[in-house]
Design an enzyme around this catalytic site. Structure first.
Site, PDB file in Angstrom:
ATOM      1  CG  ASP A  35       9.859  -5.533  -4.355  1.00  0.00           C
ATOM      2  OD1 ASP A  35       9.189  -6.328  -3.668  1.00  0.00           O
ATOM      3  OD2 ASP A  35      10.849  -4.935  -3.932  1.00  0.00           O
ATOM      4  CB  THR A  68       6.518  -4.091   0.782  1.00  0.00           C
ATOM      5  OG1 THR A  68       6.605  -4.749  -0.474  1.00  0.00           O
ATOM      6  CG2 THR A  68       7.800  -4.306   1.530  1.00  0.00           C
ATOM      7  CB  THR A  69       2.149  -4.934  -2.122  1.00  0.00           C
ATOM      8  OG1 THR A  69       3.381  -4.972  -2.823  1.00  0.00           O
ATOM      9  CG2 THR A  69       1.136  -4.201  -2.947  1.00  0.00           C
ATOM     10  CG  ASP A 360      10.206  -9.929  -2.482  1.00  0.00           C
ATOM     11  OD1 ASP A 360      10.896  -9.125  -1.835  1.00  0.00           O
ATOM     12  OD2 ASP A 360       9.279  -9.600  -3.237  1.00  0.00           O
TER      13      ASP A 360
HETATM   14  P1  ADP Z   1       3.663  -8.329  -1.116  1.00  0.00           P
HETATM   15  O1  ADP Z   1       4.538  -7.177  -1.512  1.00  0.00           O
HETATM   16  O2  ADP Z   1       2.656  -7.915  -0.088  1.00  0.00           O
HETATM   17  O3  ADP Z   1       4.412  -9.548  -0.739  1.00  0.00           O
HETATM   18  P2  ADP Z   1       2.832  -9.798  -3.460  1.00  0.00           P
HETATM   19  O4  ADP Z   1       2.618  -9.183  -4.792  1.00  0.00           O
HETATM   20  O5  ADP Z   1       4.035 -10.635  -3.243  1.00  0.00           O
HETATM   21  O6  ADP Z   1       2.788  -8.625  -2.405  1.00  0.00           O
HETATM   22  O7  ADP Z   1       1.521 -10.634  -3.131  1.00  0.00           O
HETATM   23  C1  ADP Z   1       1.358 -11.356  -1.960  1.00  0.00           C
HETATM   24  C2  ADP Z   1      -0.046 -11.935  -1.890  1.00  0.00           C
HETATM   25  O8  ADP Z   1      -0.282 -12.872  -2.948  1.00  0.00           O
HETATM   26  C3  ADP Z   1      -0.255 -12.694  -0.597  1.00  0.00           C
HETATM   27  O9  ADP Z   1      -1.485 -12.315  -0.015  1.00  0.00           O
HETATM   28  C4  ADP Z   1      -0.266 -14.156  -1.039  1.00  0.00           C
HETATM   29  O10 ADP Z   1      -1.062 -14.958  -0.206  1.00  0.00           O
HETATM   30  C5  ADP Z   1      -0.836 -14.054  -2.424  1.00  0.00           C
HETATM   31  N1  ADP Z   1      -0.463 -15.203  -3.260  1.00  0.00           N
HETATM   32  C6  ADP Z   1       0.785 -15.657  -3.532  1.00  0.00           C
HETATM   33  N2  ADP Z   1       0.752 -16.729  -4.338  1.00  0.00           N
HETATM   34  C7  ADP Z   1      -0.560 -16.990  -4.595  1.00  0.00           C
HETATM   35  C8  ADP Z   1      -1.263 -17.963  -5.387  1.00  0.00           C
HETATM   36  N3  ADP Z   1      -0.601 -18.882  -6.062  1.00  0.00           N
HETATM   37  N4  ADP Z   1      -2.597 -17.895  -5.423  1.00  0.00           N
HETATM   38  C9  ADP Z   1      -3.259 -16.929  -4.747  1.00  0.00           C
HETATM   39  N5  ADP Z   1      -2.663 -15.974  -3.999  1.00  0.00           N
HETATM   40  C10 ADP Z   1      -1.329 -15.996  -3.911  1.00  0.00           C
HETATM   41 MG    MG Z   2       5.571 -10.812  -1.880  1.00  0.00          MG
END
Ligand code: ADP
Ligand code: MG
Length: 508
Positions: A35, A68-69, A360
Site C-alpha cells: 500500500d 496513492t501509488t 482500499d
Molecule cells: P494504487 O495505490 O495507485 O491504487 P495499486 O497497486 O492498487 O496502486 O494499483 C492500481 C493500478 O492497477 C491501477 O492502474 C489499476 O487499473 C491496475 N489494475 C488493477 N487490477 C488490474 C488487473 N486485474 N489487470 C491490470 N491492471 C489492474
Molecule cells: Mg489501489
C-alpha cells in the site's frame, strides 16, 4: 531528484503484479505491505521536497482512499519529464503553465470517458472492490471479500453518501480468509469481564461509560495511620461501599449491558455479575464511539449525571467463540446501518495487509458511489488520455505544446509500470496499447497475467472516476509547486527543523 527517488521507491508496488515492501522500524517491528501511503508514511523521509510528495499520497488517501501509488508515480514522472524540458532551456513557468492546461484538459477527457454507476448494481460494485484488491494479500479470497464490501456499502449508503464510520473492520487471526464475514452490528474483540455474567442478553439496554469503575488511586502519596483493626476494616468497607454505590447507579439506569472504556474493579465485576449485567472493560474509544452511533446511546462520563435516556439499544449482545478467543457481538442495533466486517487470516501480517486491502476497496466504493461514475483501469484510461491529449497539443502553439506533450508522455508511466512490474517488455506493451487506442479501442488495457491486451471493461477492471481525477490533480499540483522552487534555504533558527540536505542551489 529527491521527489523522483520517492516515486521510484513505491513504483515497484503498483498494480496486480506489484511487489511488497517490508518495513522494519527501530524496534524491529515488521510491516509487509503493498500500500503506497502506508509505505510512505512509515518511511523515514527527511528531505523537505520528498516530504511534499508524501503529502500527495496522504491527500489522495484522505480524499478518495486509494490510488496513492498512482498519484506519486505520476508526480515523479511529471518531474522527470520536466527535467528534460529544463535541459532544453524551457523555462519552469512555461512548463507549469503547460502542465496545468494539460491537467485541465485531461480531467475533461477522463470525465467524457466515464460511465454511470447505479447504487443497486452490485456486480459492478463487486468489480470495483476486486480491482482495488488485486495484487494485495486480500486477493486470496477476493470474490468473498468483494462481496462483503459491496454488501456493506450498499447497506450503509444514504443516497450517494457512504459514511465509512458505519463499517467497522475487525480482525481476528486464525482460520482462512474465506471465512471472513459480514455481521449486522458491531463486533468487539472483547470478552465479558466475569465468568458469572450472562453469555447472552436479549433486548440489551447498553450503557457506554468512559470512566473507570474503581476507587481511584490518589495522585499524591498519602499515608493513613491506623491504630486499631476496626479502623482498617471500616476503611476497606468504605472503599467497598463506594464501588457498590457505583454499581447501584449503573443498575438504576436500567441497563443490562455495560461497555466501559477504562478498568472495572474486581469487586465491581462481582456486583455487576450478581446484577446479571454483561460488562466489558477497556473498550477502545473508537469502538465506544461506533457503539454510540450504532445503538443510539450516548457516552457517559459522569456516574451522577446519567439516566435511562443515555442507554443504547440492541436486540442482542452475545459473547461468541471465534477461533480460540471470545468476541462480543452486538447485533440488531437501533441503527441498522452499523455493520462489521470480520476479517480472518493465517497470521497477523496477513490480516493486517488484508485489512489495508479492504480499506482500499471500501474507499474505492465510497468514491465510486459519491461521484456515481467509473472508468476502466489496467492502464486503459491513461493511454486514452495521453492519446487525446496529443491531438489536443497540436492545437497549441510553441513551447506550451512541449509541456502538454510531456504531460501526455507522463501519463504512460502507469501502463508502463504495470507492464514492468509484471515482467513484460514495457516497450512492446505500450506500442500495442497505443496502436489499439489509435484504432479507437478506448477500453484496451493491459492484461498483466497474460501479457496480452484486453478489454478492461469486459474483464471488469473498473475504478472510480474521482480516484483518477484526484491523482491527476494532486500530482500536477505538487509537480508545479516543486518546479517553481529554484533553491532551498534554511529559514529561521529553529534547530530541530533544519532540512538536512538543504541549501543546494540548482537542484532541479
Ligand atoms: P494504487 O495505490 O495507485 O491504487 P495499486 O497497486 O492498487 O496502486 O494499483 C492500481 C493500478 O492497477 C491501477 O492502474 C489499476 O487499473 C491496475 N489494475 C488493477 N487490477 C488490474 C488487473 N486485474 N489487470 C491490470 N491492471 C489492474
Ligand atoms: Mg489501489
Amino acid at each position: 531528484m529527491a521527489a523522483k527517488l520517492v516515486a521510484e521507491t513505491v513504483r515497484t508496488t503498483l498494480g496486480p503484479k506489484g511487489m511488497d515492501k517490508m518495513l522494519v522500524d527501530s524496534l524491529g517491528d515488521v510491516i509487509v505491505t503493498n500500500d503506497g501511503v502506508t509505505i510512505l508514511k512509515e518511511m523515514q523521509i527527511e528531505h523537505p521536497v520528498a516530504k511534499m510528495i508524501v503529502e500527495v499520497a496522504k491527500t489522495q488517501e484522505n480524499e478518495v482512499g486509494d490510488g496513492t501509488t498512482t498519484a506519486v508515480v505520476f508526480a515523479g514522472e511529471l518531474l522527470k519529464n520536466a527535467e528534460i524540458l529544463l535541459d532544453k532551456n524551457v523555462h519552469p513557468t512555461v512548463i507549469t503553465k503547460g502542465y496545468s492546461i494539460a491537467a485541465e484538459k485531461s480531467i475533461q477527457i477522463v470525465n467524457s470517458l466515464s460511465e454511470d454507476l447505479k447504487l443497486n448494481d452490485k456486480e459492478t460494485l463487486k468489480k470495483i472492490a476486486m480491482t482495488a484488491m488485486t495484487g494485495k494479500k486480500a486477493e486470496i479470497a477476493k470474490e468473498i471479500l468483494a462481496d462483503l464490501c459491496a454488501s456493506a456499502v450498499m447497506q450503509v449508503a444514504e443516497g450517494n453518501y457512504v459514511n465509512l464510520e458505519n463499517i467497522k473492520v475487525e480482525k481476528k487471526v486464525g482460520d482462512g480468509t474465506e471465512n471472513s464475514e459480514l455481521i449486522q452490528g458491531i463486533v468487539l474483540d472483547k470478552e465479558k469481564v466475569h465468568s458469572a455474567m450472562p453469555r447472552k442478553i436479549d433486548n440489551a439496554k447498553i450503557l457506554l461509560l468512559d470512566l473507570e469503575i474503581e476507587v481511584r488511586n490518589t495522585e499524591i502519596d498519602a499515608k493513613i495511620q491506623i491504630t486499631d483493626p476496626s479502623q482498617l476494616s471500616s476503611f476497606i468497607e468504605m472503599e467497598e461501599n463506594m464501588i457498590r454505590s457505583m454499581v447501584e447507579k449503573i443498575k438504576k439506569t436500567g441497563s443490562n449491558v455495560l461497555f466501559c472504556q477504562k478498568g472495572i474493579d474486581d469487586l465491581a465485576q462481582h456486583y455487576l455479575a450478581k446484577a446479571k449485567i454483561f460488562a466489558c472493560r477497556r473498550v477502545k474509544k473508537s469502538d465506544l464511539e461506533k457503539l454510540a452511533m450504532a445503538t443510539g446511546g450516548s457516552i457517559v462520563s459522569n456516574l451522577d449525571d446519567m439516566s435511562s435516556s443515555d442507554l443504547g439499544f440492541a436486540s442482542s449482545v452475545e459473547e461468541k467463540k471465534v477461533g480460540d478467543e471470545e468476541m462480543t457481538y452486538v447485533t440488531g442495533c437501533k441503527n441498522p446501518k452499523a455493520v462489521t466486517i470480520l476479517v480472518r487470516g493465517g497470521t497477523e501480517h496477513v490480516v493486517d495487509e488484508i485489512e489495508r486491502g479492504l480499506q482500499d476497496a471500501l474507499g474505492d466504493l465510497r468514491s465510486a458511489i459519491k461521484s456515481g461514475k467509473v472508468v476502466t483501469g489496467a492502464g486503459s484510461v491513461e493511454i486514452e488520455i495521453a492519446h487525446q491529449l496529443r491531438s489536443f497539443a497540436n492545437t497549441l502553439s510553441g513551447r506550451e505544446q512541449l509541456a502538454v506533450l510531456a504531460f501526455a508522455e507522463s501519463m504512460e508511466i502507469i501502463p508502463r509500470t504495470l507492464a514492468e512490474n509484471a515482467g513484460l517488455d514495457p516497450i512492446d506493451s505500450l506500442t500495442e496499447l497505443k496502436a489499439a487506442h489509435e484504432k479507437g479501442q478506448k477500453n484496451a488495457g493491459l492484461n498483466v497475467f497474460t501479457g496480452k491486451l484486453m478489454d478492461a471493461k469486459k474483464e471488469g477492471i473498473i475504478e472510480p472516476l474521482n480516484i483518477k481525477i484526484q491523482a491527476l490533480k494532486s500530482a500536477t499540483e505538487v509537480a508545479e509547486l516543486i518546479l517553481r522552487i529554484d533553491d532551498i534555504l534554511l529559514s529561521g533558527k529553529r534547530e530541530s527543523s533544519m532540512p538536512p540536505q538543504g541549501g543546494m542551489p540548482g537542484m532541479m
